[in-house]
Design a protein around this motif. Structure first.
Motif, PDB file in Angstrom:
ATOM      1  N   ILE A  71       8.526 -41.110-109.161  1.00 50.69           N
ATOM      2  CA  ILE A  71       7.516 -40.959-108.585  1.00 50.69           C
ATOM      3  C   ILE A  71       7.289 -42.058-107.647  1.00 50.69           C
ATOM      4  CG2 ILE A  71       5.014 -40.370-107.981  1.00 50.69           C
ATOM      5  CD1 ILE A  71       5.416 -38.620-110.538  1.00 50.69           C
ATOM      6  N   LEU A  72       7.228 -43.450-108.556  1.00 50.43           N
ATOM      7  CA  LEU A  72       6.911 -44.635-107.623  1.00 50.43           C
ATOM      8  C   LEU A  72       7.915 -45.172-106.775  1.00 50.43           C
ATOM      9  CD1 LEU A  72       5.307 -46.532-110.617  1.00 50.43           C
ATOM     10  CD2 LEU A  72       4.020 -45.002-108.699  1.00 50.43           C
ATOM     11  N   PHE A  77       8.198 -49.850-100.842  1.00 55.22           N
ATOM     12  CA  PHE A  77       7.782 -50.406 -99.254  1.00 55.22           C
ATOM     13  C   PHE A  77       9.493 -50.149 -98.702  1.00 55.22           C
ATOM     14  CE2 PHE A  77       8.187 -53.727 -96.150  1.00 55.22           C
ATOM     15  CZ  PHE A  77       7.112 -53.496 -95.209  1.00 55.22           C
ATOM     16  N   THR A  78      10.482 -50.515 -99.424  1.00 53.37           N
ATOM     17  CA  THR A  78      11.789 -50.462 -98.807  1.00 53.37           C
ATOM     18  C   THR A  78      12.241 -48.999 -98.560  1.00 53.37           C
ATOM     19  OG1 THR A  78      12.469 -50.508-101.209  1.00 53.37           O
ATOM     20  CG2 THR A  78      12.779 -52.616-100.043  1.00 53.37           C
ATOM     21  N   SER A  79      11.353 -48.068 -99.160  1.00 57.86           N
ATOM     22  CA  SER A  79      11.623 -46.822 -98.956  1.00 57.86           C
ATOM     23  C   SER A  79      10.511 -45.923 -97.899  1.00 57.86           C
ATOM     24  CB  SER A  79      11.719 -45.834-100.286  1.00 57.86           C
ATOM     25  OG  SER A  79      12.646 -46.373-101.008  1.00 57.86           O
ATOM     26  N   GLY A  80      10.106 -46.928 -97.317  1.00 61.20           N
ATOM     27  CA  GLY A  80       8.785 -46.453 -96.416  1.00 61.20           C
ATOM     28  C   GLY A  80       7.325 -46.183 -96.971  1.00 61.20           C
ATOM     29  N   GLY A  81       7.576 -46.464 -98.184  1.00 66.68           N
ATOM     30  CA  GLY A  81       6.006 -46.268 -98.835  1.00 66.68           C
ATOM     31  C   GLY A  81       5.204 -47.611 -98.974  1.00 66.68           C
ATOM     32  N   PRO A  82       3.862 -47.726 -99.684  1.00 67.89           N
ATOM     33  CA  PRO A  82       3.282 -48.828 -99.669  1.00 67.89           C
ATOM     34  C   PRO A  82       3.247 -49.837-100.807  1.00 67.89           C
ATOM     35  CG  PRO A  82       2.203 -46.791-100.733  1.00 67.89           C
ATOM     36  CD  PRO A  82       3.451 -46.441-100.263  1.00 67.89           C
ATOM     37  N   ASN A 113      15.348 -46.621-113.090  1.00 64.12           N
ATOM     38  CA  ASN A 113      14.908 -46.085-112.358  1.00 64.12           C
ATOM     39  C   ASN A 113      14.602 -46.118-110.835  1.00 64.12           C
ATOM     40  OD1 ASN A 113      13.678 -43.285-113.878  1.00 64.12           O
ATOM     41  ND2 ASN A 113      13.444 -45.097-115.342  1.00 64.12           N
ATOM     42  N   GLY A 114      15.391 -47.008-110.266  1.00 64.15           N
ATOM     43  CA  GLY A 114      15.361 -47.157-109.099  1.00 64.15           C
ATOM     44  C   GLY A 114      14.481 -48.198-108.323  1.00 64.15           C
ATOM     45  N   ILE A 115      13.670 -48.992-109.059  1.00 65.02           N
ATOM     46  CA  ILE A 115      12.650 -49.885-108.662  1.00 65.02           C
ATOM     47  C   ILE A 115      13.141 -51.268-108.276  1.00 65.02           C
ATOM     48  CG2 ILE A 115      10.705 -51.213-109.371  1.00 65.02           C
ATOM     49  CD1 ILE A 115      10.012 -48.424-109.223  1.00 65.02           C
ATOM     50  N   LYS A 116      13.086 -51.419-106.743  1.00 64.54           N
ATOM     51  CA  LYS A 116      13.585 -52.582-106.270  1.00 64.54           C
ATOM     52  C   LYS A 116      12.647 -53.726-105.741  1.00 64.54           C
ATOM     53  CE  LYS A 116      17.198 -49.248-104.240  1.00 64.54           C
ATOM     54  NZ  LYS A 116      17.841 -48.852-102.914  1.00 64.54           N
ATOM     55  N   GLU A 117      11.378 -53.555-105.938  1.00 64.94           N
ATOM     56  CA  GLU A 117      10.443 -54.431-105.314  1.00 64.94           C
ATOM     57  C   GLU A 117      10.018 -55.477-106.429  1.00 64.94           C
ATOM     58  OE1 GLU A 117       9.397 -54.011-102.521  1.00 64.94           O
ATOM     59  OE2 GLU A 117      10.012 -52.087-102.015  1.00 64.94           O
ATOM     60  N   LEU A 118       9.242 -56.423-106.032  1.00 63.82           N
ATOM     61  CA  LEU A 118       8.983 -57.411-106.670  1.00 63.82           C
ATOM     62  C   LEU A 118       8.410 -57.190-108.313  1.00 63.82           C
ATOM     63  CD1 LEU A 118       8.825 -60.737-107.103  1.00 63.82           C
ATOM     64  CD2 LEU A 118       6.404 -60.254-106.200  1.00 63.82           C
ATOM     65  N   LEU A 119       8.952 -57.878-109.244  1.00 56.69           N
ATOM     66  CA  LEU A 119       8.330 -57.461-110.808  1.00 56.69           C
ATOM     67  C   LEU A 119       7.810 -58.760-111.004  1.00 56.69           C
ATOM     68  CD1 LEU A 119      11.314 -55.692-112.508  1.00 56.69           C
ATOM     69  CD2 LEU A 119       9.544 -54.590-111.106  1.00 56.69           C
ATOM     70  N   VAL A 120       6.337 -58.288-111.508  1.00 58.36           N
ATOM     71  CA  VAL A 120       5.628 -59.513-111.763  1.00 58.36           C
ATOM     72  C   VAL A 120       4.956 -59.405-113.113  1.00 58.36           C
ATOM     73  CG1 VAL A 120       4.927 -59.770-109.449  1.00 58.36           C
ATOM     74  CG2 VAL A 120       3.348 -58.354-110.963  1.00 58.36           C
TER      75      VAL A 120
END
Length: 545
Positions: A71-72, A77-82, A113-120
């Motif tokens: 879902i996330l 953001f790289t897929s057009g989301g927030p 699961n396809g997460i590409k954004e920054l992990l913190v």
């Protein structure tokens, strides 16, 4: 609760409002939330251990992430989301665990699961890298004191990288039996300006005050050794002294933030006019109409028979998921009580208990802070009480135990009810109990019948009913509960939250969205003695008894 749980809709609204989102999917979230977000049915697994690489725990984490993360993924953001970042775990350095392979497994689940954004990760900077892996995660900090020093620590821990405060605490949460916390706007403003002048990124926790609706408040237990049990349940109100208060209205901190952002933000953006102040309503006092004693409530509930007392989580109810919230009633019938017969509950009570003999409350009231040291609370180990000064034949003994909230940090195997030992009458164990889960699900309040006229002299656990008629459009309000003793409030079938005269919170926030034009049913489950009326307030109120 289903109306609160549409994550995709929530994040799409953020996108529509041109906001970025940092998502913190856990699996542990803390947030002073019940058990830090872990469902209680996990406790039915005997070999589970939390927040590490335990195979049973990771089996459920994997199942959870494999549903949540897709879902996330669509909302990155790289897929057009927030979504611009995701946090892995939460304040792991405080967990009492140090399993870095566990953090690696969480990261891999996100990547798979396809997460590409920054992990913190986020932790208190003085704890260094104990709860993170610097080469894999961007480190952020949580604090509101010694701000400059903590920012310097973050900069030293990861040189050449930006500095970010994940949680700049706008205040603090309150616990039952403690004084109301404070964090003046002057102190808040000084720390916030230090962060902005440091050119650090900052997220305010909390920006908007919240509410632990229902039974979802957490608790703290900073001393984990059983001989010094330090359990402090969090109040239903999670106002947190936030820039926007629990009802969503502006405070001085909101205007301070706006002023400082205008001073330090070099890139000017278009700002919309802030929404108008939404005034709250103090509805007229309403009288109680009917009551239903505990003895008349129990026949509407399922029950389980057991040779010995068992905790909520071990009950074979709710499709064998156990009981999560509310109260658990242990009933023993046909007991011959000798004169001055003493009931002994081995171990601790989790968390408070009322004892009744033939429907009459014989245990002390819990209405002041000092009462936490009396029989019937978690503070007493091996609690005992005299049931009757005279002999009673064929008596019914009921022990009503309240789950006051599971600890959200540090302690994870938290069963609720009676489970650390048996129950004795004098020197003999009592066996063969009938156990009732009292969860106050909406379907229960809809089915109840047999209501009686209100008895002004009622003492002991009892459900009361009143009606609030609203002629026009409903408005936000607060229920004022200081004249009651201890219990919960249900509005139109929705468990609003807990109240306790000991304080510090004396009101319950009731949003207009839970009300309707016309008649509104208000139920109060009182442990000890009712006030015979329901009162309202325009604001949150504090007092300690």
């Amino acid at each position: 609760m289903s109306d609160f749980l549409n994550l995709q809709e929530f994040l799409n609204i953020a996108k529509e409002e041109d906001l970025f989102a940092i998502v913190r999917p856990g699996p542990f979230i803390c947030a002073e939330f019940e058990s830090g977000g872990f469902p209680s049915w996990l406790l039915r697994e005997e070999d589970i251990d939390f927040r590490n690489s335990n195979p049973t725990y990771m089996k459920y984490v994997t199942r959870w992430f494999n549903v949540l993360l897709p879902i996330l993924t669509m909302l990155q953001f790289t897929s057009g989301g927030p979504i611009v970042a995701l946090q892995v775990e939460n304040e792991y350095a405080l967990s009492g665990k140090h399993d870095l392979s566990y953090l690696r497994k969480l990261r891999q689940l996100m990547l798979d699961n396809g997460i590409k954004e920054l992990l913190v990760t986020s932790d208190n900077p003085p704890r260094g890298t104990y709860g993170t892996i610097p080469e894999l995660f961007f480190m952020t900090g949580n604090f509101n004191k010694n701000v400059k020093n903590q920012l310097d620590m973050l900069k030293t821990l990861q040189p050449g990288k930006p500095v970010m405060v994940m949680e700049y605490w706008s205040g603090w949460f309150d616990s039952w039996g403690s004084r109301h916390n404070s964090f003046p706007v002057e102190m808040f403003k000084e720390g916030y300006e230090t962060i902005l002048s440091y050119s650090a990124s900052v997220n305010i926790y909390m920006f908007s005050g919240g509410t632990n609706f229902g039974f979802l408040n957490g608790a703290s237990n900073n001393i984990l050794h059983d001989d010094k049990y330090y359990f402090k349940p969090v109040t239903t109100s999670y106002d947190y002294l936030s820039p926007l208060d629990e009802a969503g209205n502006y405070t001085d901190k909101y205007w301070a933030i706006k002023e400082l952002l205008q001073k330090y933000n070099k890139v000017k953006t278009r700002l919309i006019e802030p929404p108008e102040f939404q005034d709250t309503e103090s509805y007229p006092t309403i009288r109680l109409e009917q009551q239903l004693p505990l003895s008349d409530l129990l026949p509407f509930l399922p029950n389980v028979t057991s040779k010995t007392v068992v905790p909520m989580e071990k009950l074979d109810v709710n499709q064998n998921n156990g009981q999560s919230y509310g109260y658990i009633v242990y009933r023993k019938t046909n007991v011959d009580i000798p004169a001055n017969g003493t009931l002994l509950i081995e171990g601790r009570i989790f968390d408070t208990a009322m004892v009744l003999v033939n429907g009459v409350l014989i245990s002390p009231w819990l209405e002041r802070v000092k009462d936490l040291k009396r029989f019937g609370t978690y503070q007493i180990k091996d609690s005992s009480i005299v049931l009757s000064t005279t002999e009673v034949k064929q008596a019914t003994i009921e022990i009503v135990v309240e789950n006051w909230g599971r600890v959200n940090q540090g302690s994870y195997k938290q069963y609720k009810g009676l489970w650390q030992g048996g129950v004795k009458l004098n020197d003999a164990y009592l066996y063969d109990w009938t156990i009732y889960p009292v969860e106050f699900q909406k379907k229960l309040t809809d089915l109840l019948s047999g209501w009686k006229k209100v008895n002004n002299s009622t003492v002991g656990p009892c459900l009361f009913k009143a009606n609030l008629h609203i002629a026009g459009k409903p408005r936000d309000t607060f229920l004022y509960m200081e004249n009651w003793k201890k219990g919960i409030v249900i509005v139109n079938g929705f468990v609003l939250g807990r109240y306790a005269r000991m304080g510090p919170t004396q009101t319950l926030y009731l949003p207009a969205t839970l009300l309707q034009q016309g008649d509104n049913r208000i139920y109060v489950f009182e442990h000890f003695k009712p006030a015979l009326k329901v009162e309202f307030s325009k604001t949150i109120l504090y007092n300690v008894h």
